[in-house]
Design a protein around this motif. Structure first.
Motif, PDB file in Angstrom:
ATOM      1  N   TRP A   1      -4.822  18.994   1.991  1.00 27.15           N
ATOM      2  CA  TRP A   1      -3.574  17.997   2.338  1.00 27.15           C
ATOM      3  C   TRP A   1      -4.065  16.682   1.769  1.00 27.15           C
ATOM      4  O   TRP A   1      -5.137  16.156   1.851  1.00 27.15           O
ATOM      5  CB  TRP A   1      -3.582  17.729   3.659  1.00 27.15           C
ATOM      6  N   LYS A   2      -2.846  16.241   1.243  1.00 29.65           N
ATOM      7  CA  LYS A   2      -3.051  15.177   0.357  1.00 29.65           C
ATOM      8  C   LYS A   2      -1.893  13.938   1.054  1.00 29.65           C
ATOM      9  O   LYS A   2      -0.709  14.405   1.158  1.00 29.65           O
ATOM     10  CB  LYS A   2      -3.016  15.039  -1.104  1.00 29.65           C
ATOM     11  N   ALA A   3      -2.022  12.548   0.946  1.00 26.24           N
ATOM     12  CA  ALA A   3      -1.052  11.733   1.521  1.00 26.24           C
ATOM     13  C   ALA A   3      -0.284  11.380  -0.059  1.00 26.24           C
ATOM     14  O   ALA A   3      -0.864  11.106  -1.141  1.00 26.24           O
ATOM     15  CB  ALA A   3      -1.538  10.349   1.715  1.00 26.24           C
ATOM     16  N   VAL A   4       1.199  11.464  -0.023  1.00 24.79           N
ATOM     17  CA  VAL A   4       1.894  11.135  -1.201  1.00 24.79           C
ATOM     18  C   VAL A   4       2.858  10.240  -0.775  1.00 24.79           C
ATOM     19  O   VAL A   4       3.696   9.750  -1.564  1.00 24.79           O
ATOM     20  CB  VAL A   4       2.871  12.507  -1.567  1.00 24.79           C
ATOM     21  N   ASP A   5       2.870   9.527   0.301  1.00 19.81           N
ATOM     22  CA  ASP A   5       3.570   8.397   0.504  1.00 19.81           C
ATOM     23  C   ASP A   5       3.275   7.835   1.842  1.00 19.81           C
ATOM     24  O   ASP A   5       2.489   8.394   2.613  1.00 19.81           O
ATOM     25  CB  ASP A   5       5.087   8.724   0.957  1.00 19.81           C
TER      26      ASP A   5
ATOM     27  N   LEU B   1       0.833  -1.282   0.054  1.00 22.82           N
ATOM     28  CA  LEU B   1       0.222  -0.090   0.031  1.00 22.82           C
ATOM     29  C   LEU B   1       0.867   1.079  -0.062  1.00 22.82           C
ATOM     30  O   LEU B   1       0.292   2.524   0.121  1.00 22.82           O
ATOM     31  CB  LEU B   1      -1.090  -0.050   1.369  1.00 22.82           C
ATOM     32  N   GLY B   2       2.111   1.260  -0.141  1.00 18.47           N
ATOM     33  CA  GLY B   2       3.039   2.357   0.069  1.00 18.47           C
ATOM     34  C   GLY B   2       2.695   2.910  -1.194  1.00 18.47           C
ATOM     35  O   GLY B   2       2.527   2.792  -2.348  1.00 18.47           O
ATOM     36  N   LEU B   3       2.929   4.563  -1.116  1.00 17.57           N
ATOM     37  CA  LEU B   3       2.917   5.449  -2.337  1.00 17.57           C
ATOM     38  C   LEU B   3       3.903   6.211  -2.569  1.00 17.57           C
ATOM     39  O   LEU B   3       4.550   6.823  -1.498  1.00 17.57           O
ATOM     40  CB  LEU B   3       1.609   6.416  -2.028  1.00 17.57           C
TER      41      LEU B   3
ATOM     42  N   ALA C   1      -0.293  12.843  -8.637  1.00 19.46           N
ATOM     43  CA  ALA C   1       1.277  13.118  -8.495  1.00 19.46           C
ATOM     44  C   ALA C   1       2.156  12.090  -8.155  1.00 19.46           C
ATOM     45  O   ALA C   1       3.117  11.728  -8.552  1.00 19.46           O
ATOM     46  CB  ALA C   1       1.228  14.278  -7.065  1.00 19.46           C
ATOM     47  N   VAL C   2       1.725  10.937  -7.410  1.00 21.38           N
ATOM     48  CA  VAL C   2       2.303   9.871  -7.094  1.00 21.38           C
ATOM     49  C   VAL C   2       2.658   9.275  -8.414  1.00 21.38           C
ATOM     50  O   VAL C   2       3.829   8.734  -8.668  1.00 21.38           O
ATOM     51  CB  VAL C   2       1.330   8.968  -6.210  1.00 21.38           C
ATOM     52  N   LEU C   3       1.629   8.827  -9.240  1.00 25.15           N
ATOM     53  CA  LEU C   3       1.603   8.155 -10.525  1.00 25.15           C
ATOM     54  C   LEU C   3       2.652   8.811 -11.367  1.00 25.15           C
ATOM     55  O   LEU C   3       3.944   8.014 -11.781  1.00 25.15           O
ATOM     56  CB  LEU C   3       0.523   8.077 -11.132  1.00 25.15           C
ATOM     57  N   ALA C   4       2.887  10.286 -11.480  1.00 30.47           N
ATOM     58  CA  ALA C   4       3.572  10.723 -12.271  1.00 30.47           C
ATOM     59  C   ALA C   4       5.050  10.680 -11.642  1.00 30.47           C
ATOM     60  O   ALA C   4       6.188  10.630 -12.629  1.00 30.47           O
ATOM     61  CB  ALA C   4       3.487  12.499 -12.339  1.00 30.47           C
ATOM     62  N   VAL C   5       5.337  10.651 -10.546  1.00 31.63           N
ATOM     63  CA  VAL C   5       6.661  10.576  -9.795  1.00 31.63           C
ATOM     64  C   VAL C   5       7.235   9.270 -10.018  1.00 31.63           C
ATOM     65  O   VAL C   5       8.244   8.872 -10.312  1.00 31.63           O
ATOM     66  CB  VAL C   5       6.519  10.943  -8.567  1.00 31.63           C
ATOM     67  N   SER C   6       6.171   8.210  -9.978  1.00 32.22           N
ATOM     68  CA  SER C   6       6.813   6.774  -9.840  1.00 32.22           C
ATOM     69  C   SER C   6       7.058   6.483 -11.424  1.00 32.22           C
ATOM     70  O   SER C   6       8.033   5.783 -11.615  1.00 32.22           O
ATOM     71  CB  SER C   6       5.595   5.871  -9.625  1.00 32.22           C
TER      72      SER C   6
ATOM     73  N   LEU D   1       2.020   2.752  10.961  1.00 28.73           N
ATOM     74  CA  LEU D   1       1.627   3.340   9.739  1.00 28.73           C
ATOM     75  C   LEU D   1       1.945   4.870   9.511  1.00 28.73           C
ATOM     76  O   LEU D   1       1.069   5.459  10.149  1.00 28.73           O
ATOM     77  CB  LEU D   1       0.418   3.146   8.894  1.00 28.73           C
ATOM     78  N   ASP D   2       2.751   5.693   8.886  1.00 27.17           N
ATOM     79  CA  ASP D   2       2.892   6.809   8.976  1.00 27.17           C
ATOM     80  C   ASP D   2       2.767   7.596   7.502  1.00 27.17           C
ATOM     81  O   ASP D   2       3.188   6.905   6.440  1.00 27.17           O
ATOM     82  CB  ASP D   2       4.243   7.356   9.314  1.00 27.17           C
ATOM     83  N   TYR D   3       1.997   8.547   7.397  1.00 23.83           N
ATOM     84  CA  TYR D   3       1.604   9.070   5.925  1.00 23.83           C
ATOM     85  C   TYR D   3       2.181  10.518   5.622  1.00 23.83           C
ATOM     86  O   TYR D   3       2.345  11.309   6.505  1.00 23.83           O
ATOM     87  CB  TYR D   3       0.145   9.294   5.863  1.00 23.83           C
ATOM     88  N   VAL D   4       3.130  10.431   4.840  1.00 18.35           N
ATOM     89  CA  VAL D   4       3.566  11.846   4.287  1.00 18.35           C
ATOM     90  C   VAL D   4       2.614  12.481   3.384  1.00 18.35           C
ATOM     91  O   VAL D   4       1.854  12.247   2.528  1.00 18.35           O
ATOM     92  CB  VAL D   4       5.122  11.663   3.215  1.00 18.35           C
ATOM     93  N   MET D   5       2.324  13.683   3.940  1.00 22.09           N
ATOM     94  CA  MET D   5       1.163  14.685   3.547  1.00 22.09           C
ATOM     95  C   MET D   5       1.885  15.690   3.037  1.00 22.09           C
ATOM     96  O   MET D   5       2.811  16.456   3.493  1.00 22.09           O
ATOM     97  CB  MET D   5       0.408  15.056   4.795  1.00 22.09           C
ATOM     98  N   GLN D   6       1.068  16.211   1.794  1.00 25.76           N
ATOM     99  CA  GLN D   6       1.740  17.437   1.115  1.00 25.76           C
ATOM    100  C   GLN D   6       0.360  18.400   0.938  1.00 25.76           C
ATOM    101  O   GLN D   6      -0.820  18.085   0.632  1.00 25.76           O
ATOM    102  CB  GLN D   6       2.023  17.049  -0.310  1.00 25.76           C
ATOM    103  N   LEU D   7       0.742  19.682   1.184  1.00 24.56           N
ATOM    104  CA  LEU D   7      -0.629  20.548   0.988  1.00 24.56           C
ATOM    105  C   LEU D   7      -0.629  20.917  -0.403  1.00 24.56           C
ATOM    106  O   LEU D   7       0.301  21.471  -1.073  1.00 24.56           O
ATOM    107  CB  LEU D   7      -0.262  21.923   1.786  1.00 24.56           C
TER     108      LEU D   7
END
Length: 226
Positions: free
Chosen positions: A176-180, A27-29, A90-95, A165-171
């Motif tokens: 706010w959205k989780a990106v990892d 489930l990691g992003l 954003a996650v998909l583009a970076v991946s 389970l920690d979530y990296v959040m981006q404004l």
């Protein structure tokens, strides 16, 4: 937002939590930028906390539904929460990496749709057992700079060790959205997902990545999600 670490072949078993720890890898992003070497504790932004609190509630509801509810129905129940929680584009583009800019718009849209289905299916497949667990969110975040913070959570079983389970959040412009997602507070899935996706792209381009995502989603859902 999701990583299947080589189709979740790594076994990360949680003690009596109802979750396979391999699901943490599944489930990691991918993060929008690498994690900083040092994280600083700060008061938690209310918006970031609220997003994860709602997602935790959705996961608990999913677990309580358990495997007796058909997969496709559980998928439908969770999908809106995934959309609200994660910055999947954003996650998909970076991946995908630099190759993303060269993909045709139609193929980008197809990939995003498949990536979303894969992400939701990953959660549905792995959060499928309830045995009295509950989530707890720590009152402080770990600041990473560049507008990113880590919201720290624990999935606590009735007995045994908690799962971190920690979530990296981006404004973002929409809040706010989780990106990892970080397993055990530090295991980011950026490198693995990047490696997996880019290996596939190097061998067969965007069509190969589409086929891979579809196959993974079908495997997770028993063919019920298309």
């Amino acid at each position: 937002m999701a990583i299947m670490m080589k189709n979740s072949n790594r076994d990360m078993t949680t003690a009596r939590s109802g979750l396979r720890r391999r699901s943490l890898l599944a489930l990691g992003l991918a993060a929008v930028a690498p994690l900083g070497r040092h994280a600083v504790a700060n008061p938690a932004p209310a918006g970031a906390i609220a997003i994860i609190a709602r997602f935790d509630e959705a996961l608990l509801a999913l677990m309580r539904a358990d495997a007796q509810t058909v997969f496709s129905r559980r998928f439908e129940l969770l999908a809106p929460s995934v959309d609200q929680t994660f910055d999947l584009p954003a996650v998909l583009a970076v991946s995908v990496g630099p190759a993303w800019t060269n993909l045709p718009p139609d193929q980008k849209n197809e990939l995003l749709a498949e990536f979303r289905r894969y992400t939701v299916a990953s959660y549905v497949a792995n959060f499928d057992n309830y045995a009295g667990q509950h989530f707890a969110i720590l009152p402080e975040t770990r600041g990473l700079g560049a507008g990113r913070v880590i919201v720290q959570t624990r999935l606590i079983p009735v007995s045994g060790d908690a799962t971190r389970l920690d979530y990296v959040m981006q404004l973002t412009s929409s809040g706010w959205k989780a990106v990892d997602v970080l397993a055990d507070g530090s295991i980011s899935h950026v490198a693995v997902q990047r490696s997996d996706f880019r290996r596939i792209l190097s061998r067969g381009g965007g069509n190969a990545l589409l086929a891979s995502l579809r196959r993974k989603t079908s495997d997770l859902s028993g063919g019920t999600v298309a």
